[in-house]
Design a protein around this motif. Structure first.
Motif: not given
Length: 586
Positions: A473-498
């Motif tokens: 479950l993701t947006n295919a058009l983003t995330g191909w380039v590492p972000p300058e400041e990675p963000k910590t998500l509130l829910f670990p499962e969402l972070a793992a999916e991302r």
């Protein structure tokens, strides 16, 4: 005027004229027949049908087939209406009291189903296990004074009108049992519309943390009213497809015929961590009460209990049901969202041709003799929908491996491919759930089922980890380039999916990108990384510069994403997309 506006206006016009109960018959009949006339099969409400020995209910609901078979009034009046009967009382009557009367019990015992109404509220009752069972209710107003005030200003209550229309559609479609996938999909869509209407009318500040976490996980922003609409739609899809997916997995446990699936236990049956987490957050009892969704989920549970499971799942396992739980569901539930995202069911013949064409190109142009079955070939469908391209590719892999290496090796290779080198990205929760179900069902039929929960290890053996298909479950058009400041998500499962999706985007050597990308953009959900994809095509050397708004179409971004991924990362590969006409001539 809408049918409900006309109904309210007509009732207000005859207020105080004639008998309190019967003066509203024409307005009620018109409303029921407007709604029933749009159904397939068409349902007609007939006032005062008769059946000897069973009393005289105020109306009956007949299918078009019944009316064709009994064109004369005499035989029609002896019918046992397919969709039950109608009992009407004046506006000041209490429906709860009415439902407990001997009169209604007699009608129920004979006809099996009855719709009660006092014009301002409606209640459906059924006869099950030799007793009356209350079903869905709908209240236009809690009391007589409030009802007449609403009727006086009928045009100011469009949302209420939509909800009443949906309720009556469900009532008129109601039969004793459900078996056809399209019927169940229609019910789920109708309940989802009711749920969305309740969410839109409620205070949703409690959902702000979920909105923020989901936006970060999907690589999108919910901007403005369209963004808020997309977020609400995503919530409701997650909730209802979470229930549906849990019901499917519950059924795999072979429950006894009398057992009943409970939506409150749905989270226990969900194998996908991200879906389980989202569902758990949304199904929090306090949130559901605040949003008025407990009642709608109770209705959904009752509908699932009416399904003839053996018949339904025989069709679902064969793939016949899948199409009803994607495009038609979204068309019923949220036609605007479906149009904006270009959600169209790709015919299986087209899918099979494209997979076969890619396989041939791999063998002929790249010298890969096993084509898609070669373990070095990594495949991505960046807009996978219900997983049609992935499922067809798995079928090809199994068939070729079985022919060369035997059934046992074919099972192992197909299962490994589904987990490690066939990837799908999907932004909408409903098709995401169905894609996983499709792949799970295929692998189970091939004798290579996925293990959704960690298996307890025997003494001296390593514990087997949970397994899942490579659909994210993701947006295919983003995330191909590492972000300058990675963000910590509130829910670990969402972070793992991302993070899992991002690893595919940044690390996998993708050789094939295949699919049917959406043709339009959806305002309110994109971010700068996505918008920048089409900029590369605005500067030209040999060709004239593009004119107009064509480059803003969403599918252009998918072409640019695929082209950039193959050229800049893999160095070689194949892009096989269905395109808009303007890709060639505009």
């Amino acid at each position: 005027m809408t049918p409900v506006e006309s109904y309210l206006a007509d009732l207000y016009a005859v207020r105080g004229a004639g008998t309190a109960e019967t003066s509203g018959y024409p307005a009620l009949a018109n409303l029921l027949n407007e709604v029933g006339g749009a159904l397939k099969p068409k349902i007609t409400a007939i006032i005062h049908p008769s059946n000897s020995g069973a009393g005289l209910p105020d109306g009956g609901f007949f299918s078009a087939k019944e009316l064709r078979q009994h064109p004369d009034e005499v035989s029609l009046l002896k019918l046992h209406p397919e969709r039950g009967v109608l009992e009407v009382k004046p506006v000041d009557h209490d429906l709860i009291v009415l439902g407990q009367t001997p009169q209604v019990r007699g009608y129920l015992e004979h006809y099996g189903q009855i719709l009660l109404t006092n014009y301002r509220s409606f209640a459906i009752w059924t006869w099950e296990a030799a007793k009356p069972v209350p079903g869905e209710t709908f209240f236009i107003a809690e009391n007589e004074a409030a009802f007449w005030e609403i009727a006086r200003h009928a045009k100011d209550h469009a949302l209420l009108g939509e909800r009443l229309t949906e309720y009556l559609r469900r009532v008129l479609l109601l039969r004793a049992r459900l078996a056809a996938p399209r019927d169940l999909a229609a019910y789920l869509a109708s309940y989802a519309r009711e749920a969305r209407a309740r969410v839109e009318g409620a205070e949703t500040n409690a959902l702000a943390p979920i909105s923020e976490a989901l936006g970060e996980a999907l690589g999108i922003r919910f901007e403005g009213e369209k963004g808020a609409h997309f977020f609400r739609s995503t919530l409701i899809q997650t909730l209802f497809y979470g229930v549906f997916s849990a019901w499917v997995l519950w059924n795999e446990g072979n429950p006894k015929p009398g057992d009943r699936f409970r939506w409150r236990e749905a989270a226990y049956h969900l194998g996908l961590p991200v879906l389980r987490t989202l569902f758990h957050q949304l199904a929090d009892p306090q949130k559901l009460r605040d949003l008025g969704l407990e009642e709608v989920l109770d209705w959904t549970e009752a509908t699932l209990a009416r399904v003839e499971r053996a018949t339904f799942f025989a069709r679902f396992a064969l793939g016949e049901a899948v199409q009803y739980f994607y495009e038609p569901f979204l068309a019923e539930f949220d036609p605007e969202l479906r149009k904006q995202f270009g959600v169209w069911y790709t015919p299986p013949e087209i899918v099979k041709y494209m997979v076969g064409r890619v396989d041939r190109a791999l063998r002929e142009n790249y010298g890969i003799s096993d084509g898609l079955a070669d373990p070095r070939v990594v495949v991505l469908d960046p807009c996978c929908g219900t997983g049609a391209y992935l499922v067809e590719t798995l079928r090809l892999i199994y068939s070729r491996a079985k022919e060369s290496d035997g059934e046992a090796q074919a099972q192992l290779q197909t299962k490994a491919a589904a987990q490690t080198r066939l990837f799908g990205f999907e932004l909408l929760p409903a098709p995401y759930v169905i894609a996983h179900l499709q792949i799970d069902l295929l692998l189970a039929r091939l004798g290579a089922p996925l293990l959704h929960e960690p298996e307890k290890a025997k003494k001296g053996e390593k514990q087997k980890e949970a397994e899942r298909a490579g659909v994210f479950l993701t947006n295919a058009l983003t995330g191909w380039v590492p972000p300058e400041e990675p963000k910590t998500l509130l829910f670990p499962e969402l972070a793992a999916e991302r993070d899992a999706a991002d690893r595919v985007k940044r690390e996998a050597k993708i050789l094939v990108i295949i699919g049917n990308p959406p043709y339009d953009g959806y305002a309110g959900v994109s971010i700068e990384e996505e918008r920048a994809l089409s900029a590369a095509y605005r500067e030209t050397k040999a060709a004239p510069k593009p004119q107009g708004q064509g480059l803003n179409d969403l599918y252009i971004r998918f072409f640019r994403m695929a082209e950039r991924r193959i050229v800049e990362k893999s160095g070689e590969g194949i892009v096989c997309f269905i395109s808009n006409y303007s890709w060639r001539d505009g």
